[in-house]
Every structure is written in structure tokens, then in C-alpha cells.
Design an enzyme around this catalytic site. Structure first.
Site: not given
Length: 383
Positions: A133, A207, A347
Site C-alpha cells: 500500500h 480500503h 478493493e
């Protein structure tokens, strides 16, 4: 594919007792406020979006985060379906990605390295042997600038962030924007864009962890029913990096094409992929592929409450994560202790590790191009 629950059930949706209280010309509203401050003294700005039918979504400037999304059940009872915290400072205090905009590259990059035009770039390893991420100080750890917050047929907030060249090891200065827009039916459209001063890679998504029973329901989220229109998924190795294979979901726990509860096939622990992920933490290769306009990537519903949610996106993959690392030590909204299985992330994104796996396509963004990902959260109520 037949989408169970939509059709007659959709006629029941979203109006309920709430709709009778709102005139047909009622507008959605955007209310900007400050909720405390962050560690450096920055005011912690928030924007509450409210639809004409009473559905609300709250957005934080910190992390361009979707803090809450309150939807009606079949009795008209509103419930927040997003896991998270009560105040922005709590998001800053512990990195858990709840509702955050993640980037520059959502999901994992093997060994934190990738190559563009013969040059190799190195990213922080913040998840074992991988970069996750954006590398530990990604878009979720930044305070975004609220460019606008407007009321009208759609209530919308637009947030902007400039990531300098070399940020977390990524090349190019990247200018990104995220717009959350809530219409009068309660559909939330999330538009993510980015441009770069040099060739780089981009993969942005939201997210949020969902539980259609309510973010602190006693039964958790494993009774939620999920449909994913994907005949293949990407198996992973011990570091949760895709092996490169596109495996059929047929006769595996990963087959959600006909719809089933998350608990089905998850608790038995007989599938080696479920064992390595400690649950679902995998990417589905969506049948639709990349599309110009958002198309269905998942549908979730809670049979007990009747709350349902469709997720649509322009992206080719869907990472589904079942909160496998929630261990009861992370106090959420109202002091709720989130446990494994209390929420699940949906996601939409490029496949994990795409920069190192050409067969997955490309995540490259060149100067003069615009990266654009549009995803929709479209609620309904079932009988």
C-alpha cells in the site's frame, strides 16, 4: 449472471420510511467541519455528505478516508457499515488502512522493487518481504487538501495530494485527486485520478472494510453473502505475492459466482491458499477486465438486516480481504474491539505485483497521461 436480490427487492430499497420525509426536490448536502487536530497541530477536517433519503457518508482529509457509510435496513433502521474509528487522530495513531485511499501502489510489490526503462527502484519493505500500500508512509498517512465541498443533486468533496518525486522510492512527482460524490439515492461514487512528471507506477483504491450487519455487530461479517463475477483468481506464495498463475475458481472456496456466505469454505481450513492467507486475502481476475465505465465487481448482502451493497469499478481485479489480522486489540468506533472476520475489504485495483509480472498488464503512468479509477458503492435493501 443473475444478481440475487435486485429486481423486486430494489423497489424496496433506500426509500423506506426515510423517503417519505424528503420532498422529491431535496438536495444532497456537504457539511465541512473540524474534529480535533492531528499530531502536528493540523486541524482534522471532515466532510459529512447527506443524501435526500438520509444515507450519509463521512470523509476525512487525513488519508482521504471514508470514515462512515450509514445505510438503512429493511425496517428503515440506519447502520454504519464501515469499520473505523470515531476521530481522525485515532486513524493517525495506528495504521490499519480502515477506509483509506491507498497508493501510490495499492496491495503488494514483491521485494519492494520494480524496473522502469532499465532503472530499478526500491521501496520500503513494510510487510515482511514486500512493500504494501505504498510503503508504510503512503497516501493513507497524508493529510489531503480539501479543494471543494459542494451540495446539490450530488453532494461531493474533492481532495488533493501532491507526492514529490522520490516519495517512498517512487519516481516522478505525482498529483492525485479523490472525489467522493453522494447522490440522492445514496450511491457513493469514488473517483481517483493521478498525473506524473516522470514515468512511474500507480494503483489507487479505497480500503474500506465492510460489514452489512453493522460495523460492530455481535455476529461479525462472516454471515454476509457475497457474489463476485470472476471465474479466475491469482494464487499467492508464502509472502502473499501472486505466483503468476490464473487459477480457475471452480470447485474451490474462491468460487463466489453464484453467491454464498463468507463463512462457506473459509472455516474448514482445507484449502492451502486459505491457510497461507489466514483467510481470504487474494485477488480475483474479474470476468469484465478493465472497462471504460464502472461495472459490477462484487455484491454483498446481510440476510438478517436486508442491507445490500453493489460495488462497481473500472479496474480488472478485486482484492478481497477478510480482516485476517484483526486480533481484538484494535479498538474501533465506540470502543468496539474488531476481531478476525468482523469486516471484509472489497478493493478494486490492478493486480498485485503487476509491475513485476508483465502477463498481468501494466500499471505504468507516463507524463501527459491521466490515471483514472472510478468505483461506485450502490446500496439496496432486500426482502
Amino acid at each position: 449472471m443473475k444478481r440475487k436480490g435486485f429486481g423486486e427487492a430494489a423497489v424496496l430499497a433506500l426509500g423506506l420510511a426515510l423517503a417519505s420525509a424528503c420532498g422529491p426536490a431535496a438536495a444532497a448536502t456537504a457539511d465541512r467541519s473540524v474534529d480535533g487536530q492531528l499530531a502536528d497541530g493540523t486541524p482534522a477536517e471532515t466532510v459529512l455528505l447527506t443524501a435526500a433519503n438520509g444515507i450519509t457518508a463521512r470523509v476525512l482529509a487525513y488519508g482521504a478516508t471514508l470514515q462512515s457509510y450509514a445505510l438503512p435496513d429493511r425496517k428503515g433502521q440506519m447502520g454504519d457499515v464501515i469499520l473505523g474509528h470515531d476521530h481522525p487522530a485515532q486513524y493517525e495513531a495506528r495504521q490499519d488502512f480502515f477506509g483509506a485511499t491507498v497508493g501510490r501502489y495499492a496491495n503488494r510489490i514483491a521485494r519492494g522493487t520494480f524496473t522502469i526503462d532499465g532503472r530499478t527502484y526500491h521501496l520500503p519493505l513494510n510487510n515482511g518481504e514486500t512493500s504494501l500500500h505504498g510503503g508504510g508512509q503512503g497516501f493513507d498517512r497524508r493529510t489531503w487538501t480539501i479543494e471543494s465541498a459542494v451540495s446539490g443533486p450530488q453532494a461531493a468533496v474533492t481532495l488533493a495530494l501532491t507526492s514529490p518525486a522520490g516519495d517512498q522510492g517512487y519516481p516522478g512527482e505525482v498529483k492525485s485527486r479523490v472525489t467522493y460524490a453522494l447522490d440522492d439515492k445514496g450511491t457513493l461514487t469514488i473517483t481517483m485520478t493521478a498525473s506524473s512528471s516522470a514515468p512511474t507506477i500507480i494503483n489507487m483504491t479505497n480500503h474500506a472494510l465492510f460489514n452489512l450487519a453493522g460495523q460492530c455487530s455481535a455476529q461479525g461479517a462472516m454471515g454476509n453473502r457475497l457474489t463476485i463475477p470472476a471465474g479466475r483468481y491469482t494464487p499467492v506464495n508464502a509472502t502473499l505475492i501472486p505466483t503468476g498463475a490464473l487459477a480457475a475458481v471452480q470447485d474451490t472456496p474462491f468460487d463466489f459466482r453464484a453467491g454464498k456466505s463468507l463463512a462457506d469454505g473459509l472455516r474448514g481450513g482445507t484449502d492451502p491458499q486459505i491457510l497461507v492467507g489466514r483467510g481470504f486475502d487474494h485477488n480475483w481476475a474479474l470476468d469484465k477486465g478493465t472497462t471504460a465505465q464502472p461495472e459490477l465487481v462484487a455484491r454483498a448482502e446481510d440476510p438478517a438486516s436486508g442491507r445490500a451493497l453493489e460495488v462497481l469499478s473500472t479496474e480488472p481485479g478485486l482484492q478481497m480481504y477478510t480482516g485476517n489480522f484483526l486480533d481484538g486489540t484494535n479498538a474501533g468506533k465506540g470502543g468496539c474491539l474488531y476481531r478476525m472476520g468482523d469486516g471484509f475489504a472489497l478493493e478494486p485495483q490492478r493486480f498485485p505485483d503487476t509491475p513485476n509480472q508483465p502477463a498481468f498488464g501494466s500499471a505504468r503512468l507516463d507524463p501527459g497521461q491521466t490515471y483514472r479509477h472510478v468505483m461506485l458503492l450502490r446500496p439496496a435493501v432486500t426482502k
